[in-house]
Design an enzyme around this catalytic site. Structure first.
Site, mmCIF file in Angstrom:
data_model
loop_
_atom_site.group_PDB
_atom_site.id
_atom_site.type_symbol
_atom_site.label_atom_id
_atom_site.label_comp_id
_atom_site.label_asym_id
_atom_site.label_seq_id
_atom_site.Cartn_x
_atom_site.Cartn_y
_atom_site.Cartn_z
ATOM 1 N N THR A 112 60.529 42.345 72.583
ATOM 2 C CA THR A 112 60.773 40.806 74.072
ATOM 3 C C THR A 112 61.171 41.539 75.641
ATOM 4 O OG1 THR A 112 61.329 39.192 72.537
ATOM 5 C CG2 THR A 112 62.204 39.273 74.821
ATOM 6 N N ALA A 127 61.394 48.423 67.001
ATOM 7 C CA ALA A 127 62.242 48.678 65.456
ATOM 8 C C ALA A 127 62.175 47.654 64.116
ATOM 9 C CB ALA A 127 62.949 49.476 65.928
ATOM 10 N N CYS A 167 61.431 24.893 66.597
ATOM 11 C CA CYS A 167 62.923 23.919 66.236
ATOM 12 C C CYS A 167 63.309 24.126 67.438
ATOM 13 C CB CYS A 167 63.880 23.980 65.042
ATOM 14 S SG CYS A 167 65.002 22.929 64.869
HETATM 15 N N1 PLP Z 1 56.255 39.813 69.516
HETATM 16 C C1 PLP Z 1 55.728 39.332 68.602
HETATM 17 C C2 PLP Z 1 54.263 39.426 67.787
HETATM 18 C C3 PLP Z 1 56.970 38.828 67.676
HETATM 19 O O1 PLP Z 1 56.788 38.906 66.736
HETATM 20 C C4 PLP Z 1 58.075 39.235 67.946
HETATM 21 C C5 PLP Z 1 59.061 38.948 66.749
HETATM 22 O O2 PLP Z 1 59.631 38.061 66.519
HETATM 23 C C6 PLP Z 1 57.948 40.402 69.797
HETATM 24 C C7 PLP Z 1 57.263 40.273 70.391
HETATM 25 C C8 PLP Z 1 59.840 39.964 70.050
HETATM 26 O O3 PLP Z 1 60.385 41.921 69.285
HETATM 27 P P1 PLP Z 1 62.102 41.919 69.597
HETATM 28 O O4 PLP Z 1 62.271 40.598 68.381
HETATM 29 O O5 PLP Z 1 62.306 43.029 69.495
HETATM 30 O O6 PLP Z 1 62.478 41.296 71.014
#
Ligand code: PLP
Length: 380
Positions: free
Chosen positions: A72, A198, A324
């Site tokens: 994220t 990770a 949800c």
């Molecule tokens: N991008 C995608 C396609 C994801 O599936 C996710 C998590 O589910 C993320 C970004 C976010 O990653 P993180 O959980 O390390 O913040």
């Protein structure tokens, strides 16, 4: 039959033993990687070793890697107005309609400088529409995921990269779900920026990286400012143990990729054969290239929130393909973008496998699905 079947690897993966060993060792290191003394240098060595391991897993160079606190954050760091390439500055953002919420949120781009590129019924980006969006304004940053977290559909990233670059744009690729499930070569993909995380590959949660493959890219103001860590691109004392675990997981995932993808793919085929044997079951994005571990399916009349609980009671952990919020289940934006009818989309269930998934887990999942479908039939 007390052992549970964990089939929610796209949400997160269990820690790989290699990652645990590396993290425990790193936790013993007292130093700060920015310190010049021996303790500091020992911690720095761990960070730099992991940088090399992570880079190698995506065909990048160690210098390309900026460690972050997860996918994220890496997405938010990428989605910043002001990246410059060959004198052009990306001041607007185009994202595909099926991106993860951390991309759809737009990072630091204001809403009026963002637009969306549609996908087809299989969840694959419409490249002509992308071309038209690019032609309709100045240089853009485009964010297109490599593989979708709900359907597993793989996007035509190299083709999109050509279109983006011809239009003078910059391409960011969210490869969070693809890592460890398909080969990734960031440069061959044409990704200028690439996000990985990770915990989807058996590393620790809360660790990720932005890979910056294009050396000519000029950075905008980073998201987190302060100390000069990560060459002034991401301030804050490094999460040394987390980074070491990420590196070990990335190395193990890359080394085992051929055997793990073969294993997951074979089990997924068995799973899907079992699921579609139940009348009315539909599987999404099955007609296009998908990750080998992901199945998103639905049966009209079954609601995802009930199904996920029913699976759980049978000892099977799966997730719903629906969002949800405040107790109300809404159809996922991914299925909405694919123009799937809402009454079907609210029932979508995602099963995602991993390297240690067993045939018994698959059988258990199929049995649980049969049971649910029977309950539905009797209720009719
Ligand atoms: N991008 C995608 C396609 C994801 O599936 C996710 C998590 O589910 C993320 C970004 C976010 O990653 P993180 O959980 O390390 O913040």
């Amino acid at each position: 039959m007390s052992e549970r079947a964990y089939l929610d690897w796209n949400a997160t993966a269990p820690l790989r033993p290699e990652a645990l060993v590396a993290m425990l060792a790193a936790l013993e290191e007292a130093g700060n990687p920015s310190s010049v003394h021996a303790e500091g240098r020992a911690a720095r060595r761990l960070v730099e070793q992991a940088r090399g391991q992570v880079a190698a897993a995506v065909g990048a160079r160690a210098d390309d890697v900026v460690f972050t606190a997860g996918g994220t954050e890496a997405n938010a760091l990428a989605l910043t107005p002001g990246w410059q390439l060959s004198g052009r500055t990306a001041e607007r953002l185009i994202v595909s309609a099926v991106e993860h919420p951390s991309v759809l949120a737009g990072g630091r781009f204001p809403a009026e400088r963002m637009s969306t590129a549609p996908v087809n019924a299989h969840g694959v980006i419409d490249l002509d529409a992308l071309k038209a969006r690019l032609a309709a304004g100045g240089p853009a940053l485009v964010s297109l995921m490599l593989a979708n977290n709900e359907t597993g559909a793989v996007q035509p990233v190299p083709e999109a990269a050509r279109i983006v670059h011809e239009a003078g744009g910059i391409l960011h690729v969210d490869a969070v779900q693809a890592l460890g499930r398909m080969p990734i070569d960031a440069r061959a993909l044409g990704a200028d920026l690439l996000t990985i995380s990770a915990h989807k590959i058996g590393g620790p949660k809360g660790n990720g990286a932005l890979i910056v493959t294009e050396p000519a890219l000029r950075w905008p103001v980073p998201l987190i400012r302060g100390g000069g860590q990560e060459r002034n691109r991401r301030a804050g004392t490094e999460n040394v143990a987390g980074i070491a675990g990420f590196g070990a997981a990335a190395e193990a995932a890359a080394y085992n990729l051929p055997i793990e993808t073969k294993h997951m793919s074979a089990l997924r085929s068995e799973l899907e054969a079992g699921l579609i044997a139940i009348d009315g079951t539909m599987i999404f994005s099955q007609q296009v290239p998908r990750l080998p571990n992901t199945t998103l399916f639905a049966l009209k009349g079954i609601r995802a929130e009930t199904a996920v609980i029913a699976f759980d009671l049978e000892g099977v952990a799966v997730s719903s393909g629906a969002a949800c919020s405040s107790g109300k289940v809404q159809a996922s934006h991914v299925l909405a973008a694919m123009a799937i009818q809402p009454e079907i989309a609210v029932g979508a269930i995602r099963v995602s496998l991993g390297p240690t998934t067993k045939k018994a887990d698959i059988n258990r999942c199929i049995e649980a699905w049969k049971k649910l479908a029977n309950v539905l039939r009797k209720a009719k």
